[in-house]
Design a protein around this motif. Sequence first.
Motif, PDB file in Angstrom:
ATOM      1  N   GLN A 127       0.836  -1.201   0.000  1.00 50.69           N
ATOM      2  CA  GLN A 127       0.000   0.000   0.000  1.00 50.69           C
ATOM      3  C   GLN A 127       0.862   1.239   0.000  1.00 50.69           C
ATOM      4  O   GLN A 127       1.832   1.337   0.748  1.00 50.69           O
ATOM      5  CB  GLN A 127      -0.896  -0.012   1.231  1.00 50.69           C
ATOM      6  N   GLY A 129       0.263   4.642   1.001  1.00 48.38           N
ATOM      7  CA  GLY A 129      -0.597   5.609   1.682  1.00 48.38           C
ATOM      8  C   GLY A 129      -2.058   5.360   1.364  1.00 48.38           C
ATOM      9  O   GLY A 129      -2.528   4.229   1.408  1.00 48.38           O
ATOM     10  N   THR A 130      -2.763   6.422   0.997  1.00 43.49           N
ATOM     11  CA  THR A 130      -4.172   6.284   0.624  1.00 43.49           C
ATOM     12  C   THR A 130      -4.343   6.397  -0.886  1.00 43.49           C
ATOM     13  O   THR A 130      -5.466   6.475  -1.374  1.00 43.49           O
ATOM     14  CB  THR A 130      -5.026   7.371   1.313  1.00 43.49           C
ATOM     15  N   ASP A 131      -3.216   6.403  -1.615  1.00 40.25           N
ATOM     16  CA  ASP A 131      -3.267   6.610  -3.056  1.00 40.25           C
ATOM     17  C   ASP A 131      -3.435   5.334  -3.873  1.00 40.25           C
ATOM     18  O   ASP A 131      -4.113   5.331  -4.882  1.00 40.25           O
ATOM     19  CB  ASP A 131      -2.001   7.333  -3.537  1.00 40.25           C
ATOM     20  N   ALA A 156      -6.901   4.842  -5.818  1.00 38.77           N
ATOM     21  CA  ALA A 156      -8.108   5.353  -5.172  1.00 38.77           C
ATOM     22  C   ALA A 156      -8.822   6.298  -6.123  1.00 38.77           C
ATOM     23  O   ALA A 156      -8.181   7.045  -6.861  1.00 38.77           O
ATOM     24  CB  ALA A 156      -7.754   6.070  -3.884  1.00 38.77           C
TER      25      ALA A 156
END
Length: 159
Positions: A127, A129-131, A156
Amino acid sequence: MTRRRVGGRWGFFALGAACLVIAVGAVRCVRSPSAADVPDEVVEVAQELGIDIEAMTHDARASSPERFLDDLDEADDGDASVTWSVSGDLVEPASDVIRAYRDMGTATLVTSGYLDLKGNVWGALAQGGTDWVDMVVVTTTEDGGETTVRVARLRADDG
């Protein structure tokens, strides 16, 4: 006295089960990269999680252990996948992938391990981060003579 949330525990197990179902589907996609070949249960879980199965199963861009992260970053059409093959068993190629994520400094290895009983298929989830999330599947021939690595990056949604 602390009180534990039972729902949180079940959510954790559901997430693990979803990852396992998607990983098994990814293994099948590596061997037959057509959306029509993806098992129905994988399609259902992927839809619930907002994953584009077409992006996972389309032809992957040729890459290498040294370039695959750059190739995934350069893909400007959302989700992307890369693949390469090397001679030998899967231990060294899988190790190369893990080292590449470690050397990034910003990626987190979520899970990794063998996906079959014979040790011919290995997978990982990394992963950024949130990207993005990268699904890695490394397969080798029965005799360990050739290994294929496929990495699919799921990004994302901006919405």
